[in-house]
Design an enzyme around this catalytic site. Structure first.
Site, PDB file in Angstrom:
ATOM      1  N   HIS A 315       0.854  -1.185   0.000  1.00  0.00           N
ATOM      2  CA  HIS A 315       0.000   0.000   0.000  1.00  0.00           C
ATOM      3  C   HIS A 315       0.887   1.231   0.000  1.00  0.00           C
ATOM      4  CE1 HIS A 315      -3.145   2.833   1.083  1.00  0.00           C
ATOM      5  NE2 HIS A 315      -3.989   1.913   0.677  1.00  0.00           N
ATOM      6  N   ASP A 372      -7.991  -5.118   0.072  1.00  0.00           N
ATOM      7  CA  ASP A 372      -8.506  -5.996  -0.981  1.00  0.00           C
ATOM      8  C   ASP A 372      -8.177  -7.467  -0.759  1.00  0.00           C
ATOM      9  OD1 ASP A 372      -9.691  -4.026  -2.533  1.00  0.00           O
ATOM     10  OD2 ASP A 372      -7.765  -3.449  -3.372  1.00  0.00           O
TER      11      ASP A 372
HETATM   12  N1  ACO Z   1       4.112  -8.002  -4.664  1.00  0.00           N
HETATM   13  C1  ACO Z   1       5.462  -8.032  -4.812  1.00  0.00           C
HETATM   14  N2  ACO Z   1       6.253  -6.947  -4.709  1.00  0.00           N
HETATM   15  C2  ACO Z   1       5.665  -5.761  -4.438  1.00  0.00           C
HETATM   16  C3  ACO Z   1       4.273  -5.649  -4.262  1.00  0.00           C
HETATM   17  C4  ACO Z   1       3.491  -6.823  -4.379  1.00  0.00           C
HETATM   18  N3  ACO Z   1       2.152  -6.759  -4.233  1.00  0.00           N
HETATM   19  N4  ACO Z   1       3.951  -4.363  -3.998  1.00  0.00           N
HETATM   20  C5  ACO Z   1       5.109  -3.683  -4.012  1.00  0.00           C
HETATM   21  N5  ACO Z   1       6.144  -4.518  -4.276  1.00  0.00           N
HETATM   22  C6  ACO Z   1       7.577  -4.173  -4.301  1.00  0.00           C
HETATM   23  C7  ACO Z   1       7.899  -3.362  -5.549  1.00  0.00           C
HETATM   24  O1  ACO Z   1       8.299  -4.204  -6.621  1.00  0.00           O
HETATM   25  C8  ACO Z   1       9.023  -2.494  -5.020  1.00  0.00           C
HETATM   26  O2  ACO Z   1      10.187  -3.297  -4.959  1.00  0.00           O
HETATM   27  P1  ACO Z   1      11.649  -2.635  -5.239  1.00  0.00           P
HETATM   28  O3  ACO Z   1      11.814  -1.592  -4.157  1.00  0.00           O
HETATM   29  O4  ACO Z   1      12.584  -3.779  -5.136  1.00  0.00           O
HETATM   30  O5  ACO Z   1      11.571  -2.030  -6.617  1.00  0.00           O
HETATM   31  C9  ACO Z   1       8.636  -2.179  -3.594  1.00  0.00           C
HETATM   32  O6  ACO Z   1       7.814  -3.294  -3.203  1.00  0.00           O
HETATM   33  C10 ACO Z   1       7.856  -0.895  -3.409  1.00  0.00           C
HETATM   34  O7  ACO Z   1       6.688  -0.947  -4.228  1.00  0.00           O
HETATM   35  P2  ACO Z   1       6.111   0.259  -5.069  1.00  0.00           P
HETATM   36  O8  ACO Z   1       5.407  -0.286  -6.281  1.00  0.00           O
HETATM   37  O9  ACO Z   1       7.174   1.276  -5.307  1.00  0.00           O
HETATM   38  O10 ACO Z   1       5.071   0.853  -4.032  1.00  0.00           O
HETATM   39  P3  ACO Z   1       3.910   1.855  -4.390  1.00  0.00           P
HETATM   40  O11 ACO Z   1       3.614   2.584  -3.146  1.00  0.00           O
HETATM   41  O12 ACO Z   1       4.228   2.648  -5.604  1.00  0.00           O
HETATM   42  O13 ACO Z   1       2.701   0.895  -4.796  1.00  0.00           O
HETATM   43  C11 ACO Z   1       0.859  -0.558  -4.675  1.00  0.00           C
HETATM   44  C12 ACO Z   1       1.709   0.490  -3.944  1.00  0.00           C
HETATM   45  C13 ACO Z   1       0.407  -0.024  -6.053  1.00  0.00           C
HETATM   46  C14 ACO Z   1      -0.392  -0.815  -3.853  1.00  0.00           C
HETATM   47  C15 ACO Z   1       1.699  -1.843  -4.846  1.00  0.00           C
HETATM   48  O14 ACO Z   1       2.089  -2.326  -3.581  1.00  0.00           O
HETATM   49  C16 ACO Z   1       0.951  -2.920  -5.620  1.00  0.00           C
HETATM   50  O15 ACO Z   1       0.991  -2.899  -6.869  1.00  0.00           O
HETATM   51  N6  ACO Z   1       0.265  -3.853  -4.922  1.00  0.00           N
HETATM   52  C17 ACO Z   1      -0.540  -4.879  -5.588  1.00  0.00           C
HETATM   53  C18 ACO Z   1      -1.861  -4.291  -6.077  1.00  0.00           C
HETATM   54  C19 ACO Z   1      -2.817  -4.004  -4.943  1.00  0.00           C
HETATM   55  O16 ACO Z   1      -3.033  -4.823  -4.068  1.00  0.00           O
HETATM   56  N7  ACO Z   1      -3.446  -2.814  -5.024  1.00  0.00           N
HETATM   57  C20 ACO Z   1      -4.469  -2.400  -4.048  1.00  0.00           C
HETATM   58  C21 ACO Z   1      -3.970  -1.254  -3.243  1.00  0.00           C
HETATM   59  S1  ACO Z   1      -5.121  -0.839  -1.972  1.00  0.00           S
HETATM   60  C22 ACO Z   1      -6.323   0.014  -2.765  1.00  0.00           C
HETATM   61  O17 ACO Z   1      -6.149   0.695  -3.739  1.00  0.00           O
HETATM   62  C23 ACO Z   1      -7.609  -0.139  -2.224  1.00  0.00           C
END
Ligand code: ACO
Length: 437
Positions: A315, A372
């Site tokens: 998140h 979610d």
């Molecule tokens: N699975 C594996 N790795 C992940 C995940 C995941 N679900 N989420 C983040 N990471 C990793 C990224 O690859 C990144 O790794 P790195 O630092 O080695 O490059 C690190 O964790 C940071 O992630 P970001 O994408 O930079 O975090 P951001 O804050 O931009 O994204 C987000 C947050 C979009 C929610 C992301 O965690 C994600 O895509 N999660 C899966 C989708 C999801 O569940 N979305 C619902 C969000 S809640 C809502 O909207 C109600």
């Protein structure tokens, strides 16, 4: 109905300043402090005084507005609507009360509650002509596409040009969204539409419109009604997330309420936002069909050569735990037990969570289950099909979108949202005619 709404502009104070040095020159910038002590450097005059803008793609560090609606402390896992903790509201309030609280800034008293709930109950019907729109969609149209299109279409029936229609249009929207959502589901399964019933609660009426068939009226289980009420409350607002920021962005041009909310619905649809609840169940189904080897999927999520992510994990704001996920995890157990549902997805989800929470990759990146992760399992148990999950999210988020839109519209200092950019393209060059290229 128009109680004193706390304004977003009056609380913060410029307690101190931050100093910026650019090209050897110092600039003092005001520091704004929110009611919970959060601080922001006010850069509104930065471009005028320094000629520079700030750069923050994805807006991770940008406070786009002052708001008195929702407070989140992502590190401590705190979420409050208008000061009320989310767990107390989820446990004790009705969704419509929470809608009133978010939109009008206070919990309704008995008279306000009666006026508001009567208004919502009286406006649940769709104009009969709108029913024809549903005929035009293919049978497998995604209900989010239908939802966005129908909400935008409401503006053709209820123009908001006249002053004083705002509260009525807000009530129309809150009242009609469940009807549109249920009709889109009925369309997808080829069943006749079920009209709203004024004798049922907001959630009971929605469930009836979803699951009643002419041959067999739906018996609304109090467990299901309560679970739905809780799910909608947990989704009702989340300050400046992607869809809410979209609502503020579109609304800032003074587009009408219906067009603005339709834009929010479109933003919510994406798999990185509200669409994640559908993706979670699809992921769990895939793991199950693949023999249930969840460890393989955790490994894939960690693999930088793979685009696979653990949906429902991570998140932008919560870096410790998502308080909504905590409530939902417990609720998933209770609801499935009360309904006598044995869903293997719950087991897979728990195993995934357990292994991920112990894994260095997830721990170091502070990736925890978000709202979610468990909501889809409860929706399944309630009988709601997977492609309706994001629609359910939209039903819940609607009062938050409206509250944020209203707060912005009621603030006389609001301006059209118009970010800047840093241009990285080609320098000026002469046009070359096609014959010479
Ligand atoms: N699975 C594996 N790795 C992940 C995940 C995941 N679900 N989420 C983040 N990471 C990793 C990224 O690859 C990144 O790794 P790195 O630092 O080695 O490059 C690190 O964790 C940071 O992630 P970001 O994408 O930079 O975090 P951001 O804050 O931009 O994204 C987000 C947050 C979009 C929610 C992301 O965690 C994600 O895509 N999660 C899966 C989708 C999801 O569940 N979305 C619902 C969000 S809640 C809502 O909207 C109600």
């Amino acid at each position: 109905m128009n109680p004193q709404v706390p304004t977003a502009t009056e609380k913060p104070s410029a307690a101190t300043t931050a100093r910026l040095t650019l090209d050897g020159k110092d600039y003092d910038l005001p520091v704004v402090v929110g009611s919970e002590g959060e601080r922001a450097i006010d850069i509104r005059k930065l471009r005028d005084t320094t000629g520079a803008v700030t750069l923050d793609p994805g807006y991770g560090n940008t406070g786009a507005c002052l708001s008195a609606i929702t407070f989140i402390d992502g590190d401590k896992g705190i979420l409050q609507y208008r000061g009320y903790p989310i767990d107390e509201l989820a446990e004790q309030a009705s969704f419509l009360e929470v809608a009133y609280l978010l939109i009008y800034g206070k919990l309704p008293n008995a008279n306000e509650w009666k006026a508001f709930s009567d208004l919502i109950t009286r406006h649940t019907l769709l104009h009969e002509d709108m029913k024809k729109f549903f005929e035009g969609y293919p049978p497998h149209a995604h209900p989010m596409a239908i939802l966005a299109a129908m909400v935008a279409s409401l503006s053709t029936y209820y123009p908001d040009s006249a002053n004083g229609t705002t509260d009525l249009n807000i009530a129309r929207l809150v009242a009609k969204l469940p009807t549109i959502a249920a009709f889109s589901f009925k369309k997808s399964v080829g069943q006749p539409f079920v009209y709203p019933r004024n004798d049922l609660s907001y959630c009971g009426n929605f469930l009836n419109m979803m699951f009643s068939v002419p041959s067999e009226p739906f018996k609304i289980s109090p467990v299901v009604e309560r679970a739905l009420n809780m799910l909608l409350i947990l989704h009702a607002d989340h300050e400046q997330n992607c869809s809410t920021s979209t609502v503020r962005m579109v609304g800032s041009s003074q587009a009408n309420l219906f067009a603005t909310i339709a834009a929010g619905i479109a933003a919510l649809w994406g798999p990185l936002h509200g669409g994640a609840n559908q993706e979670v169940i699809e992921m769990l189904e895939k793991i199950r069909a693949d023999g249930g080897d969840y460890k393989k999927y955790v490994a894939m999520a960690k693999d930088k050569n793979s685009t696979f992510k653990l949906m429902g994990f991570g998140h932008r704001v919560y870096k410790n735990f998502d308080p909504r996920a905590k409530i939902l995890k417990a609720a998933a157990d209770d609801v499935l037990k009360a309904l006598g549902v044995n869903d293997p997805m719950l087991e897979i989800a728990k195993n995934l969570e357990e292994i991920a929470l112990r894994d260095e990759y997830f721990v170091s990146r502070k990736l925890y289950p978000n709202v979610d992760f468990y909501s889809g399992i409860i929706y399944r148990a309630l009988g709601i099909p997977t492609d309706m999950f994001t629609v359910m999210f939209a039903l819940g988020r609607l009062p938050g979108w409206i509250a944020q839109w209203k707060e912005m519209r009621d603030d006389p200092s609001s301006k059209i949202n118009r970010p800047r950019q840093i241009y990285t393209g080609a320098l000026k060059r002469p046009f070359v005619p096609l014959s010479a290229r």
